[in-house]
Design a protein around this motif. Structure first.
Motif, mmCIF file in Angstrom:
data_model
loop_
_atom_site.group_PDB
_atom_site.id
_atom_site.type_symbol
_atom_site.label_atom_id
_atom_site.label_comp_id
_atom_site.label_asym_id
_atom_site.label_seq_id
_atom_site.Cartn_x
_atom_site.Cartn_y
_atom_site.Cartn_z
ATOM 1 N N ASP A 340 90.014 23.259 27.999
ATOM 2 C CA ASP A 340 89.237 22.458 26.678
ATOM 3 C C ASP A 340 90.382 22.277 25.316
ATOM 4 O O ASP A 340 90.111 20.752 24.913
ATOM 5 C CB ASP A 340 88.072 23.138 25.891
ATOM 6 N N SER A 343 92.686 19.584 26.563
ATOM 7 C CA SER A 343 92.153 18.156 26.286
ATOM 8 C C SER A 343 92.123 17.507 24.944
ATOM 9 O O SER A 343 92.345 16.473 24.699
ATOM 10 C CB SER A 343 90.694 18.264 26.935
ATOM 11 N N LEU A 344 91.508 18.382 23.911
ATOM 12 C CA LEU A 344 91.886 17.984 22.649
ATOM 13 C C LEU A 344 93.161 17.518 22.124
ATOM 14 O O LEU A 344 93.411 16.586 21.388
ATOM 15 C CB LEU A 344 91.210 19.216 21.790
ATOM 16 N N ARG A 346 95.452 16.513 24.088
ATOM 17 C CA ARG A 346 95.949 15.284 24.435
ATOM 18 C C ARG A 346 95.358 14.281 23.822
ATOM 19 O O ARG A 346 95.794 13.229 23.584
ATOM 20 C CB ARG A 346 95.364 14.976 26.200
ATOM 21 N N ALA A 347 94.091 14.318 23.464
ATOM 22 C CA ALA A 347 93.111 13.211 22.652
ATOM 23 C C ALA A 347 94.034 13.067 21.388
ATOM 24 O O ALA A 347 94.156 11.698 20.912
ATOM 25 C CB ALA A 347 91.931 13.631 22.733
ATOM 26 N N LYS A 351 96.273 9.752 19.430
ATOM 27 C CA LYS A 351 95.918 9.135 18.602
ATOM 28 C C LYS A 351 97.037 9.026 17.530
ATOM 29 O O LYS A 351 97.021 8.540 16.492
ATOM 30 C CB LYS A 351 94.810 9.742 17.857
ATOM 31 N N VAL A 390 86.125 18.829 20.195
ATOM 32 C CA VAL A 390 86.843 18.286 21.511
ATOM 33 C C VAL A 390 86.072 17.067 21.955
ATOM 34 O O VAL A 390 86.518 16.223 22.520
ATOM 35 C CB VAL A 390 86.602 19.327 22.564
ATOM 36 N N LYS A 391 84.833 17.146 21.968
ATOM 37 C CA LYS A 391 83.910 15.842 22.266
ATOM 38 C C LYS A 391 84.091 14.593 21.375
ATOM 39 O O LYS A 391 84.392 13.483 21.774
ATOM 40 C CB LYS A 391 82.352 16.164 22.246
ATOM 41 N N VAL A 393 86.753 13.900 19.085
ATOM 42 C CA VAL A 393 88.070 13.336 19.255
ATOM 43 C C VAL A 393 88.265 12.455 20.501
ATOM 44 O O VAL A 393 88.942 11.350 20.505
ATOM 45 C CB VAL A 393 89.116 14.362 19.229
ATOM 46 N N ARG A 394 87.527 12.720 21.546
ATOM 47 C CA ARG A 394 87.803 11.898 22.746
ATOM 48 C C ARG A 394 87.423 10.527 22.390
ATOM 49 O O ARG A 394 87.719 9.512 23.022
ATOM 50 C CB ARG A 394 86.790 12.434 23.861
#
Length: 394
Positions: A340, A343-344, A346-347, A351, A390-391, A393-394
Motif C-alpha cells: 500500500d 502504491s502511494l 509511485r503515485a 506527480k 493512499v486512495k 493521491v491516486r
C-alpha cells in the motif's frame, strides 16, 4: 514448496555454487578446501523472506519482516525499551574501564555502545539460530538483493580463509548478521577489532571485542566526538513537517528562532547553536518531534531506519541517567501493508514528488512528500501515510 519443485532448485543451487560463485571466491583468495568446507551439506533455505524463486517476478513485500518497518508505537513498547535500558545500566559500572578506554579512542560514549549491544543481541543473550553460509548463499542465489548478498558471502569465505573464525563460529540471523554486534561479513572485515588485547577478534563471546568493534564501526562512519545524537523538541504548527530530512538542515540557532524548543524545557547546548541540526519526525505529526545531529545519521549506518537510530539514541540517554521516556505521545497509526505504501509512493512520484523510491517504507522523503502534497491540496500536513491518503493521491 513441494518436493517435486524443491529438487530442481537444489540442483540449480549446487550448479550455481560450483560454476558461478566458486570462480569469484577463487579470485578473492579463497582456497577450494575452504570453499568446500563452508558449503558442505548446505542447501538453500526456501523459508527465508525476500526470495524470488525461479519463474517468479520480484514484488513489493506485503509483510513487515523487520521490527523497524512496523508501527513506531510498537517499536518503542516499554517492555522493549526497558530491557535495553535496565540491561545497559547494569553493565555500565561493570564495564566502566573498558567503556572509558574505548570512548577515549573512538569518541563514542559508553551508553551508546551499550544501547547498540542491547538492541542487537540482548547483550549476547539472544539466540543466533541460522547457519551463515546457508543464509548468505540462499540470498545470493535467490533474493531480491543478490549482488549485495554475493559480496557478503564472499566476505564470509574470506573470514574463514583468514583463520580469524572457524566454520562453527559462522552462525547468523535470518539476514546473515553475525555475532553479538550483528555485523554483516563485510562489516566484520572492516570494523571488527581486538578489544581485550588477546590477539584474537571474537565478536561472539568477548565483551571488550564486541564493544570496541561497535565503537570502531560508528567511528568509521564519522561519529562526531562531543556531540549528542539529538534532542526531543516541541514543534510549533507554524513549522512545516515537510522540512524534515538530512538535506534540509539549519543551525540549531535558526531552528530556535522558528520557535522550536527542547521538550524537557532546557535550552539547546550553546556549543550546538552554530552547528547544523535536522528535523526528524518518524511518525510525522502523529508522534514526538526531534532535532538531530549528524551522529543520528551515523547510527543509521548501523541500521537504515529512523526508528532504530532513535531507539539507540533514546536508550543511550536513559542508560546514561535520563529518567523519563518521550515527552510526546506515539499516536496510533494505520498498519498499512508495504504494498500500500509502495502504491502511494509511485503515485506521489508520478506527480513529481521525491519519495526516494517505491520500497513500501515511509522514510523521510516519503513523509515530507506527503506533507508537501497535503499542503498543495490545502490540507493540514500530517507527513505520514494512511489508507485514505493512499486512495486520495491516486
Amino acid at each position: 514448496m513441494g518436493a517435486v519443485q524443491a529438487a530442481p532448485i537444489d540442483d540449480q543451487f549446487q550448479t550455481w555454487l560450483s560454476a558461478d560463485l566458486w570462480p569469484d571466491a577463487k579470485k578473492a583468495g579463497v582456497s577450494k578446501a575452504t570453499f568446500d568446507a563452508a558449503f558442505k551439506g548446505v542447501e538453500p533455505n526456501l523459508k527465508l523472506p525476500d526470495l524470488v524463486l525461479p519463474g517468479q517476478k520480484p514484488e513489493t513485500p506485503t509483510k513487515q519482516h523487520q521490527a523497524e518497518f512496523r508501527s513506531p508505537a510498537a517499536y518503542f513498547a516499554p517492555k522493549t525499551v526497558d530491557a535495553v535500558v535496565n540491561g545497559g545500566r547494569s553493565r555500565l559500572q561493570s564495564n566502566a574501564r573498558t567503556l572509558a578506554r574505548i570512548e577515549k579512542q573512538s569518541g563514542v560514549p559508553g551508553p551508546v555502545l551499550l544501547a547498540v549491544w542491547g538492541r542487537e543481541s540482548g547483550f549476547g543473550a539472544a539466540k543466533i539460530p541460522y547457519d551463515a553460509f546457508e543464509v548468505l548463499s540462499t540470498k545470493a542465489f535467490l533474493s531480491t538483493r543478490k549482488e549485495m548478498f554475493r559480496a557478503e558471502v564472499i566476505a564470509a569465505l574470506q573470514m574463514l580463509q583468514s583463520g580469524r573464525v572457524t566454520r562453527a563460529d559462522m552462525r547468523s540471523s535470518w539476514a546473515g548478521a553475525l555475532g553479538q554486534p550483528q555485523f554483516m561479513p563485510t562489516s566484520f572485515l572492516k570494523n571488527a577489532v581486538d578489544g581485550d588485547g588477546d590477539g584474537h577478534v571474537d565478536i561472539w563471546t568477548s565483551t571488550p571485542d564486541v564493544l570496541a568493534s561497535i565503537a570502531n564501526y560508528l567511528d568509521h562512519y564519522g561519529w562526531q566526538k562531543g556531540r549528542d545524537w539529538g534532542f526531543e523538541v516541541n514543534l510549533p504548527e507554524s513549522v512545516s513537517c515537510a522540512l524534515e530530512g538530512p538535506d534540509r538542515g539549519k543551525k540549531f540557532g535558526e531552528w530556535a528562532k522558528l520557535g522550536i524548543t527542547r521538550a524537557n524545557g532546557r535550552p539547546f547546548p550553546k556549543a550546538e547553536m552554530n552547528k547544523e541540526g535536522f528535523l526528524m519526525l518518524p511518525a510525522g505529526r502523529s508522534g514526538p518531534a526531534f532535532l538531530v545531529t549528524p551522529n543520528f545519521y551515523v547510527l543509521k549506518e548501523y541500521n537504515e531506519s529512523d526508528l532504530y537510530a532513535l531507539f539507540i539514541g533514546h536508550g543511550a540517554d536513559r542508560i546514561g541517567g535520563a529518567k523519563s521516556g518521550f515527552a510526546g505521545t506515539w499516536q496510533p497509526v494505520e498498519g498499512l501493508m508495504r504494498s500500500d505504501v509502495a502504491s502511494l509512493q509511485r503515485a506521489l512520484s508520478a506527480k513529481g514528488y521525491d519519495t526516494g523510491g517505491a520500497d513500501g517504507l515511509p522514510g523521510f522523503r516519503t513523509r515530507r512528500s506527503i506533507g508537501e502534497w497535503q499542503t498543495a491540496q490545502g490540507q493540514p500536513a500530517t507527513c505520514y501515510p494512511n489508507a485514505a491518503l493512499v486512495k486520495a493521491v491516486r
